[in-house]
Design a protein around this motif. Structure first.
Motif, PDB file in Angstrom:
ATOM      1  N   THR A  70      49.047  16.544  19.559  1.00  0.00           N
ATOM      2  CA  THR A  70      49.591  16.169  20.627  1.00  0.00           C
ATOM      3  C   THR A  70      49.518  14.543  21.024  1.00  0.00           C
ATOM      4  N   ASP A  71      50.048  13.935  21.735  1.00  0.00           N
ATOM      5  CA  ASP A  71      49.768  12.446  21.970  1.00  0.00           C
ATOM      6  C   ASP A  71      49.141  12.324  23.462  1.00  0.00           C
ATOM      7  N   CYS A  72      48.547  13.395  23.629  1.00  0.00           N
ATOM      8  CA  CYS A  72      47.849  13.344  25.222  1.00  0.00           C
ATOM      9  C   CYS A  72      46.689  12.479  25.141  1.00  0.00           C
ATOM     10  N   PHE A  73      46.439  11.488  25.938  1.00  0.00           N
ATOM     11  CA  PHE A  73      45.251  10.764  26.113  1.00  0.00           C
ATOM     12  C   PHE A  73      44.030  11.530  26.799  1.00  0.00           C
ATOM     13  N   THR A  74      43.118  11.768  26.034  1.00  0.00           N
ATOM     14  CA  THR A  74      41.900  12.764  26.382  1.00  0.00           C
ATOM     15  C   THR A  74      40.781  11.961  26.921  1.00  0.00           C
ATOM     16  N   ILE A  75      40.205  12.396  27.890  1.00  0.00           N
ATOM     17  CA  ILE A  75      39.193  11.837  28.633  1.00  0.00           C
ATOM     18  C   ILE A  75      38.064  13.114  28.859  1.00  0.00           C
ATOM     19  N   ALA A  76      36.806  12.737  28.457  1.00  0.00           N
ATOM     20  CA  ALA A  76      35.834  13.916  28.301  1.00  0.00           C
ATOM     21  C   ALA A  76      34.813  13.418  29.565  1.00  0.00           C
ATOM     22  N   MET A  77      34.579  14.174  30.377  1.00  0.00           N
ATOM     23  CA  MET A  77      33.529  13.895  31.420  1.00  0.00           C
ATOM     24  C   MET A  77      32.428  14.947  31.222  1.00  0.00           C
ATOM     25  N   CYS A  78      31.517  14.526  30.490  1.00  0.00           N
ATOM     26  CA  CYS A  78      30.518  15.476  29.868  1.00  0.00           C
ATOM     27  C   CYS A  78      29.195  15.468  30.629  1.00  0.00           C
ATOM     28  N   GLY A  79      28.706  16.813  31.088  1.00  0.00           N
ATOM     29  CA  GLY A  79      27.237  16.721  31.679  1.00  0.00           C
ATOM     30  C   GLY A  79      26.054  16.372  30.652  1.00  0.00           C
ATOM     31  N   MET A  80      26.441  16.396  29.212  1.00  0.00           N
ATOM     32  CA  MET A  80      25.633  16.221  28.507  1.00  0.00           C
ATOM     33  C   MET A  80      25.847  14.952  27.380  1.00  0.00           C
ATOM     34  N   ALA A  81      26.077  15.290  26.007  1.00  0.00           N
ATOM     35  CA  ALA A  81      25.973  13.915  25.214  1.00  0.00           C
ATOM     36  C   ALA A  81      27.439  13.313  25.014  1.00  0.00           C
ATOM     37  N   GLY A  82      28.450  13.858  25.428  1.00  0.00           N
ATOM     38  CA  GLY A  82      29.683  13.396  25.284  1.00  0.00           C
ATOM     39  C   GLY A  82      30.462  14.091  24.158  1.00  0.00           C
ATOM     40  N   HIS A  83      31.794  13.754  24.040  1.00  0.00           N
ATOM     41  CA  HIS A  83      32.703  14.293  23.087  1.00  0.00           C
ATOM     42  C   HIS A  83      33.322  13.279  22.206  1.00  0.00           C
ATOM     43  N   GLU A  84      32.901  12.745  21.162  1.00  0.00           N
ATOM     44  CA  GLU A  84      33.512  11.760  20.341  1.00  0.00           C
ATOM     45  C   GLU A  84      35.068  11.768  19.883  1.00  0.00           C
ATOM     46  N   ASP A  85      35.484  13.041  20.137  1.00  0.00           N
ATOM     47  CA  ASP A  85      36.915  13.510  19.628  1.00  0.00           C
ATOM     48  C   ASP A  85      37.888  13.083  20.963  1.00  0.00           C
ATOM     49  N   ALA A  86      37.265  12.745  21.987  1.00  0.00           N
ATOM     50  CA  ALA A  86      38.110  12.295  23.001  1.00  0.00           C
ATOM     51  C   ALA A  86      38.291  10.789  23.024  1.00  0.00           C
ATOM     52  N   MET A  87      39.472  10.564  23.727  1.00  0.00           N
ATOM     53  CA  MET A  87      39.776   8.866  23.641  1.00  0.00           C
ATOM     54  C   MET A  87      38.607   8.119  24.531  1.00  0.00           C
ATOM     55  N   ILE A  88      38.283   8.660  25.543  1.00  0.00           N
ATOM     56  CA  ILE A  88      37.434   8.183  26.304  1.00  0.00           C
ATOM     57  C   ILE A  88      36.288   9.222  26.665  1.00  0.00           C
ATOM     58  N   THR A  89      34.950   8.938  26.398  1.00  0.00           N
ATOM     59  CA  THR A  89      33.894  10.011  26.735  1.00  0.00           C
ATOM     60  C   THR A  89      32.928   9.397  27.440  1.00  0.00           C
ATOM     61  N   LEU A  90      32.688  10.151  28.834  1.00  0.00           N
ATOM     62  CA  LEU A  90      31.594   9.655  29.595  1.00  0.00           C
ATOM     63  C   LEU A  90      30.378  10.644  29.455  1.00  0.00           C
ATOM     64  N   ARG A  91      29.433  10.462  29.364  1.00  0.00           N
ATOM     65  CA  ARG A  91      28.214  11.336  29.036  1.00  0.00           C
ATOM     66  C   ARG A  91      27.300  11.287  30.395  1.00  0.00           C
ATOM     67  N   ASP A  92      26.475  12.449  30.458  1.00  0.00           N
ATOM     68  CA  ASP A  92      25.631  12.757  31.442  1.00  0.00           C
ATOM     69  C   ASP A  92      26.180  12.454  32.713  1.00  0.00           C
ATOM     70  N   GLN A  93      27.327  13.161  32.969  1.00  0.00           N
ATOM     71  CA  GLN A  93      28.103  12.910  34.318  1.00  0.00           C
ATOM     72  C   GLN A  93      27.829  14.207  35.256  1.00  0.00           C
ATOM     73  N   HIS A  94      27.078  13.562  36.416  1.00  0.00           N
ATOM     74  CA  HIS A  94      26.738  14.770  37.270  1.00  0.00           C
ATOM     75  C   HIS A  94      27.355  14.187  38.509  1.00  0.00           C
ATOM     76  N   VAL A  95      26.985  14.605  39.678  1.00  0.00           N
ATOM     77  CA  VAL A  95      27.324  14.471  41.034  1.00  0.00           C
ATOM     78  C   VAL A  95      27.481  12.884  41.164  1.00  0.00           C
TER      79      VAL A  95
END
Lengths: 400, 286, 237, 76, 189
Positions: free
Chosen positions: E145-170
């Protein structure tokens, strides 16, 4: 760890310390023991939850000793399984249920268990297998020979290779730390050459036994742990073979890439906890380089000393990890090499294949898959020297 | 944690599809008296499946899932075969590992859960076909009995390898012609219920799934006994109507016929198991 | 050139304790301050079948492991190694290094003229030494043959003293956890076992000491120098 | 396109048996309504095996369920 | 959209094989660059606010009330959706559903592309999805797809997303909401 006020203890009553403290900072004392005993000492300090065993030479002693730890209260669950196939399945069950899990095997046992290894990787369990490599049938051999490692390379498990008891001790501890990183979380197979390490007694430096690794937290796993305590309820711990639509190739392909990606993600962690993916020994300016792992690296180090006596500069690049393969490190280490010798304890030369594959187009050195012994033969340093002198056209002065 | 893991966060309830909301509000959780009589009304823990129309195995699965005394704390381990086409659609933690290693995986899970949650009930139930249980997985099955693992093993005996296209299995009856036995099977059906008794199971039952209520009672007994005493084994006849050449509406009749002969109801209860069963009866749970 | 390493090969028969001997030799050398490594031959050694073990002692860290193909010292634990060819190498002394040493547990000379000629040409000394007889005399059991062999080794090559040998023997026999044979024993039985163990260690020490003195005298007569220089300074704990 | 089961409501509501709902091999497919006092078929899920007809007609000698060819419409 | 084969004949791009690894703690990943978390949050919000049919895909870890943090996060997911004007489509479990999913109301990690195609989603956020399944899904989305992916991850992140934010909690999610509100104002929305 130190400065913190609250001290945490694990189930065995040991003080929980950071991996960095346990591996690098804690004071160490010298002990004289076999590789199998080193396994016990590592497991004792690893807050291990579960282990399942099955006898096969030469790993049996290590497996017995983990049983002693169970009696002593350091290991939560321990029993003898029915065969290596059963054991590796039981191990998978233990890990899926949220346990830090370790087991050991050798040679034919590895092959009997084989179906489990890709399953382990595919189900993202961070179990540790201490593999004490030995020959595989037929004919029967119980001698050291690491042919089986060649078979394991592409199972989706990390493959680390220890040279001696000290390496093995440190690798087992580091193995859990790296394998359990949420973005890695695949099995780690820590290999040693059976007998050469398991049955050899040598001095080893150990941190105190009243400290241990932080316990495993299964709720940081990249797949839900199978304990009915986490959502989602509907959850299959396996890829999908069912006849549903749309799901077959794309997912399976992505899943496989993901498992391999996980291994790649282990590099920075492994680099940190193993202090580099390779170790170099000998004269850095030498053009004659041995690339080896395990006992072959040990023997090559002895050969470097003998060659020095002959007036020939040589060095050893010891690979500590095979999966992930230390590509960049190796390329850097052989930049000035003219001859790359790959001594091995197996008939096929799987490491030579790996070295050629990764250096293809990146090195002008001649790669020589020699000397190579098999079937339990030993590889005296003198033989390595002889082979090197012959193949590099140097004069043989040394009298054996 | 139990069925709380199925509770949807209120803030996101509106985005959840109906079938998932149903699982929270219309399924039977936390009630040990649940049973097959909930089936006509409640949301089942098995959603949909891809088994053949009229397959008796799918009936068995409905009854078993409806009868688990504590589904919220039950782990299902299954094996390769037709059954593995169903498990992804079950609302529980399920594991499919390899063909034949189901009892080994279950042993590991059970022991670790017992160790991790000493104060909780965590039932581990193995559901697998006859090939997985008695042929390729025989070693793992029997050894888990020998080791007295506290798990319930349920064998769906359809007397054939159905998923791979109809090959003879150890539980095929003598003389029956299947693929790989083109001259008819040369040896007798393995009496596995008897072997299970000799191997240390504390509760063993052999039956067809022609009576839902009977399946319910058997499953509950097997799970209660496994919880407290040791291994239990249930041998269910779930004919493969496809491979024995029956129509999709013939499965029940086939089972009713076999009720009178080789799958006549048979039950073995060890002394230790008797005590558990009596107690559960007194508690009104059986 | 002074040696930097002593490689020891111990051809024996299964049950004679050659593996234990290698372990004690390495432990003692380690205690003395050398680098040391020991390992057995890797096979299914049964009683009275060929068995072999190895020890390496050196001035620098030892990487080498596995069979010792080029030994400085060969310790033949049983005459059958020679008379019946119960050895992994043929002849039993193959690979022996110049100025090496062979210790044979025998009361009589087992070598042929050809053997002697070959060994003399390499300047290899041979000590025929009735280890089993000494063990029976001192410890009252042939099972202490390996202790006699250990004593003879260090008496002949020097380097490692009696204190270190004692440490090696103790570390071998005073293991903490014993998990073999029968069901778990009662406390009193364990105690008895331990007392027996101490007695055993005493007897073993005496045997090793007797052999040590004997071999030391022999080495003096032969004019043998210590095989290694004094140990490098090492942290011992 | 295949046959699916259909409950004949008036006939079914004469009894209080629910047997067909138990023997249906498909989950969440043949259900019962207490309000209207009869079984009913979720036709999207029915695979048309006709076991319910066997139960109702052959075993119980009633005629409250039969197979029909449903109307199939293109997706919403 | 895939043009070949039943599920798209996609040569799978895999970020780590291109040398992209997850960001170190405290940092974020934007395409193949390690950047400050603040910047990544800003760009993530911008993508969601400017692309068509922005959607949040919450996974089981935030959908179900299995612990306190999950309850909190669910509220925040709702809030984020409001701020970004995004739709919420749940990934409520990981099973390969039989016989088929309804792409209008659900997303499945085994064929997430179907939902993205059906709803013409050009930007999305993964949150509360177990890492393995997020990674499997993100690779497929990236390939098909041509979807812009963003990962809001509670742990180490996802490098396959276009933007990855790690250790995301409250706390981090609350910060993201603030950033998103600012960006929204800047964009005049």
């Amino acid at each position: 760890m130190q400065a913190t006020e609250s001290v945490i203890y694990n189930r065995a009553g040991q003080r929980v310390v950071s991996p960095e403290y346990l591996l690098f900072e804690a004071p160490r004392t010298k002990h004289f023991m076999t590789g199998s005993e080193a396994v016990k000492e590592a497991v004792r300090r690893a807050s291990v939850d579960a282990s399942v065993s099955y006898p096969i030479t030469p790993q049996s002693e290590a497996a017995h000793l983990i049983g002693e730890l169970w009696v002593e209260g350091y290991v939560g669950v321990y029993f003898r399984g029915e065969s290596e196939f059963g054991v590796m399945s039981e191990i998978a069950g233990c890990a899926m249920a949220g346990a830090r899990t370790i087991t050991t095997t050798s040679g034919p046992g590895t092959l009997r268990a084989f179906e489990n290894f890709p399953m382990w990787a595919g189900t993202r369990i961070p179990v540790q297998l201490v593999l004490m490599a030995r020959g595989v049938n037929s004919p029967l051999s119980i001698q050291p020979d690491n042919l089986e490692v060649g078979f394991l390379l592409d199972t989706g498990c990390m493959i680390w290779y220890a040279e001696n008891a000290q390496d093995l001790f440190d690798m087992i501890l580091a193995g859990f730390v790296v394998a359990e990183q949420p973005d890695v979380h695949v099995p780690v197979i820590t290999v040693v050459d059976g007998f050469f390490v398991s049955h050899t007694r040598e001095a080893i430096m150990l941190p105190p036994d009243d400290i241990a690794l932080p316990p495993y937290n299964p709720y940081r796993a990249p797949m839900p742990v199978i304990d009915a305590e986490v959502p989602p309820g509907r959850f299959l711990r396996d890829p999908f073979v069912m006849k549903s639509n749309y799901i077959s190739y794309a997912t399976h392909a992505s899943w496989q890439w993901e498992v391999r990606s996980a291994i790649e993600r282990s590099r920075p962690y492994a680099k940190r906890y193993l202090k580099g993916l390779i170790e170099e020994f000998g004269d850095p300016s030498a053009e004659l380089v041995f690339v080896a792992c395990g006992t072959a690296a040990a023997q090559a180090k002895e050969a470097v000393r003998l060659l020095e006596d002959e007036g020939i500069k040589a060095r050893v690049v010891k690979l500590k990890t095979i999966r992930p393969f230390p590509v960049e490190e190796l390329k850097g280490a052989v930049k000035n090499a003219k001859y790359i010798f790959v001594p091995e304890f197996n008939v096929v030369g799987w490491l030579e294949r790996e070295v050629r594959r990764y250096l293809y187009g990146h090195s002008d050195a001649e790669v020589i898959g020699s000397p190579r012994v098999a079937g339990g033969m030993t590889m005296p340093a003198e033989v390595i020297v002889q082979e090197v002198l012959k193949l590099t056209g140097k004069e043989v002065k040394h009298v054996l | 944690m139990s069925y709380k893991i199925y509770e949807i966060n209120e803030d996101l309830l509106d985005v959840m599809p109906q079938e998932i909301r149903d699982l929270q509000f219309r399924a039977t959780w936390g009630n040990p008296k649940r049973g097959v009589m909930d089936l006509p009304y409640s949301k089942e823990l098995i959603e949909e499946h891809s088994l053949c129309a009229g397959c008796p195995e799918s009936m068995a699965l409905r009854y078993i899932l409806a009868s688990l005394p504590s589904p919220e704390d039950t782990i299902i381990v299954n094996s390769t075969g037709c059954t593995s086409l169903v498990f992804p659609h079950i609302a529980l933690h399920t594991v499919h590992s390899l063909f034949g290693n189901q009892n080994a995986v279950a042993s590991g899970i059970k022991r670790v859960l017992e160790w991790r949650f000493p104060d909780k009930v965590k039932d581990v139930v193995v559901l697998a076909g006859d090939g997985a249980t008695v042929d390729i997985g025989l070693d793992c099955t029997l050894q888990s009995f020998f080791r007295q693992e506290k798990i319930t093993t349920i064998c769906f005996d359809n007397e054939v390898y159905a998923n791979t296209g109809g090959q003879e299995s150890g539980l095929t009856v003598k003389g029956h012609v299947f693929k790989m036995a083109p001259k008819g099977k040369q040896w007798d059906k393995v009496p596995f219920w008897q072997i299970a008794i000799d191997s240390g199971c504390h509760y063993v039952a052999r039956l067809t799934v022609s009576s839902p209520k009977r399946v319910e009672t058997v499953i509950k007994k097997a799970i209660y006994v496994a919880r407290e005493v040791g291994p239990t084994y249930v041998h269910l006849y779930t004919p493969c109507i496809l491979e024995i050449g029956l129509n999709s509406d013939d499965g029940l009749d086939e089972m009713r016929q076999r009720d009178k002969e080789r799958f006549a109801f048979f039950e073995y209860v060890s002394d230790a198991a008797k005590e558990v069963i009596e107690r559960k009866k007194e508690e009104g749970l059986l | 050139m002074m040696r930097k390493r002593v490689n020891i090969r111990m051809p024996a028969l299964g049950g004679q304790g050659a593996v234990t001997a290698a372990h004690i030799i390495a432990t003692a050398a380690d205690y003395e301050g050398y680098y040391a490594v020991s390992n057995p031959f890797f096979g299914a050694e049964k009683r009275m079948a060929p068995a072999e073990s190895y020890a390496r002692i050196g001035l620098e860290p030892i990487f080498d492991r596995g069979e010792v193909v080029y030994p400085d010292v060969i310790m033949v634990f049983h005459p059958q190694v020679i008379t019946m060819g119960k050895s992994y190498t043929m002849p039993f002394y193959s690979g022996i290094k110049r100025k090496g040493l062979i210790i044979i547990n025998t009361e009589e000379d087992l070598l042929t003229d050809e053997d002697k000629e070959r060994l003399e040409s390499l300047d290899v000394k041979v000590l025929n030494f009735p280890a089993t007889k000494l063990a029976i005399d001192i410890a009252g059991t042939e099972l202490s043959t390996n202790m006699a062999m250990i004593g003879a080794l260090f008496g002949a090559i020097g380097c490692v003293g009696l204190d270190a040998i004692e440490e090696g023997i103790k570390s071998r026999f005073l293991k903490k956890f014993v998990a073999s044979g029968g069901t778990a024993s009662l406390d009193s039985a364990l105690e008895r076992k331990f007392k027996k163990k101490l007695e055993l260690i005493e007897k073993n020490l005496n045997t090793a000491k007797g052999a040590y003195d004997l071999a030391q005298r022999w080495a003096g007569e032969q004019g043998l120098e210590p095989f290694l220089p004094p140990p490098p300074k090492k942290v011992t704990v | 396109m295949y046959y699916v089961a259909e409950v004949i409501n008036e006939e079914c509501s004469k009894y209080n048996c629910k047997q067909c709902t138990l023997f249906c091999p498909e989950p969440n497919t043949l259900m019962y309504t207490d309000e209207e006092h009869h079984a009913f078929v979720v036709q999207e899920r029915c695979k048309g095996c006709a076991l319910c007809v066997y139960v109702c007609v052959n075993l119980l000698k009633r005629n409250a369920i039969h197979m029909i060819m449903p109307e199939v419409h293109a997706e919403r | 959209m895939a043009t070949l084969g039943p599920s798209g004949f996609s040569p799978y791009p895999v970020a780590v094989y291109e040398g992209v690894l997850n960001p170190p703690p405290g940092k974020a990943l934007m395409f193949n660059e390690i950047v400050d978390e603040e910047l990544a949050m800003r760009e993530a919000a911008r993508a969601m606010l400017t692309r068509a049919n922005p959607t949040i895909f919450p996974g089981p870890q935030v959908l179900y009330a299995w612990n306190e943090e999950a309850r909190e996060k669910a509220k925040l997911v709702k809030r984020i959706a409001q701020v970004l004007g995004a739709k919420i489509i749940p990934m409520y479990d990981y099973r390969p559903k039989y016989p088929k999913i309804d792409p209008a109301v659900e997303i499945n990690p085994n064929h997430p592309n179907l939902t993205i195609w059906h709803n013409r989603i050009k930007a999305c956020i993964f949150v509360g999805v177990h890492c393995h399944y997020a990674n499997v899904a993100l690779k497929i989305i990236r390939a098909e797809t041509d979807c812009f992916t963003i990962a809001m991850c509670g742990m180490a992140g996802h490098e396959d997303a276009m933007i990855t934010l790690r250790d995301q909690h409250v706390e981090e999610m609350e910060r993201f909401i603030k950033v998103a509100e600012e960006v929204k104002k800047e964009l005049g929305k």
